[in-house]
Write an enzyme that holds these catalytic residues in place. Sequence first.
Site: not given
Ligand code: ATR
Length: 277
Positions: A17, A63, A84, A99, A124-128, A237
């Site tokens: 950045s 975030k 972000n 984002d 995935g269902a985290g912040g990203a 990305g």
């Molecule tokens: P980010 O901001 O990168 O999204 P985050 O909020 O910590 O970081 O979310 C990480 C994501 O990657 C989540 O969806 C996580 O799944 P969980 O909610 O079950 O933890 C996923 N993730 C991380 N390591 C993983 C793995 N080894 N296999 C599958 N999903 C994974």
Amino acid sequence: MSKHYAVLGSPITHSQSPRIHAAFAKQTGIAMDYLAIEANHDDFRAKLDASNLAGANITLPLKEAAFALCRTSSTRALRAGAANTLVREGEHWHGDNTDGVGLVRDLTERHGLDLRQRRVLLLGAGGAARGVAPALLDAGIGALFVVNRNPDRADALADAMGEPGRVHARTWETLPKLGEFDLLLNATSASRGGSLPSLPMALAAPRSAAVDLSYGEAAIPFLAWARAAGCTHAIDGLGMLVEQAAESFLLWHGVRPSTDSIFAQLSGRADALVTAD
Ligand code: ATR
């Protein structure tokens, strides 16, 4: 006097950045400086307040914490539950999230993809994932399937989108039965730890596009899988990174810089461009 900006997160040493914003500042003739500040949950607020910043980008893992400290937020930050981009408003922070719009812009304008009515898989269902899901819906995709290791988080993301007809939470175990997708996005942080769980080849078709929200080494496992599964497009990305930065720059300075030159530089293709800035 030039204003101060920074990106905060951890790890931050390899962040691109500062280089991107320095290129934008040079291109637009705007005087500013932009630092990378290592910050964790423990010291984030203190470092943000101590740095005399007019604006900040926030990256992993902060975030959601950034969103929580904002006095006001844009609709897109609210829908994502994550910020972000922070803009100083007097003593307070306004939160935004560029984002999703950055991703959509990269896919549609740089890569020429038409997202309308597409069947989309979001891993995935985290912040990203939360950051990009609303913008994908706004771009007119037909259906969004959210699959996450922890099913409760997939349910929560799907519920937060408020469109039960278009957004579906599914468990990782159901992946072999979900059929083919036009667009497959890896928004997990699994590859950063080096271990992406195995994915059925049947998720991809020759017309499919696969996108990893990470870039560099972290994007390699998913994109290698995508190529092996026959996807036409395997996109990392980096373009999203540059586009979200341009949107942040627009929020801070009122000018949207052009991104082609810095994208070419960062992707090692600067010699392919006739123009240089
Ligand atoms: P980010 O901001 O990168 O999204 P985050 O909020 O910590 O970081 O979310 C990480 C994501 O990657 C989540 O969806 C996580 O799944 P969980 O909610 O079950 O933890 C996923 N993730 C991380 N390591 C993983 C793995 N080894 N296999 C599958 N999903 C994974």
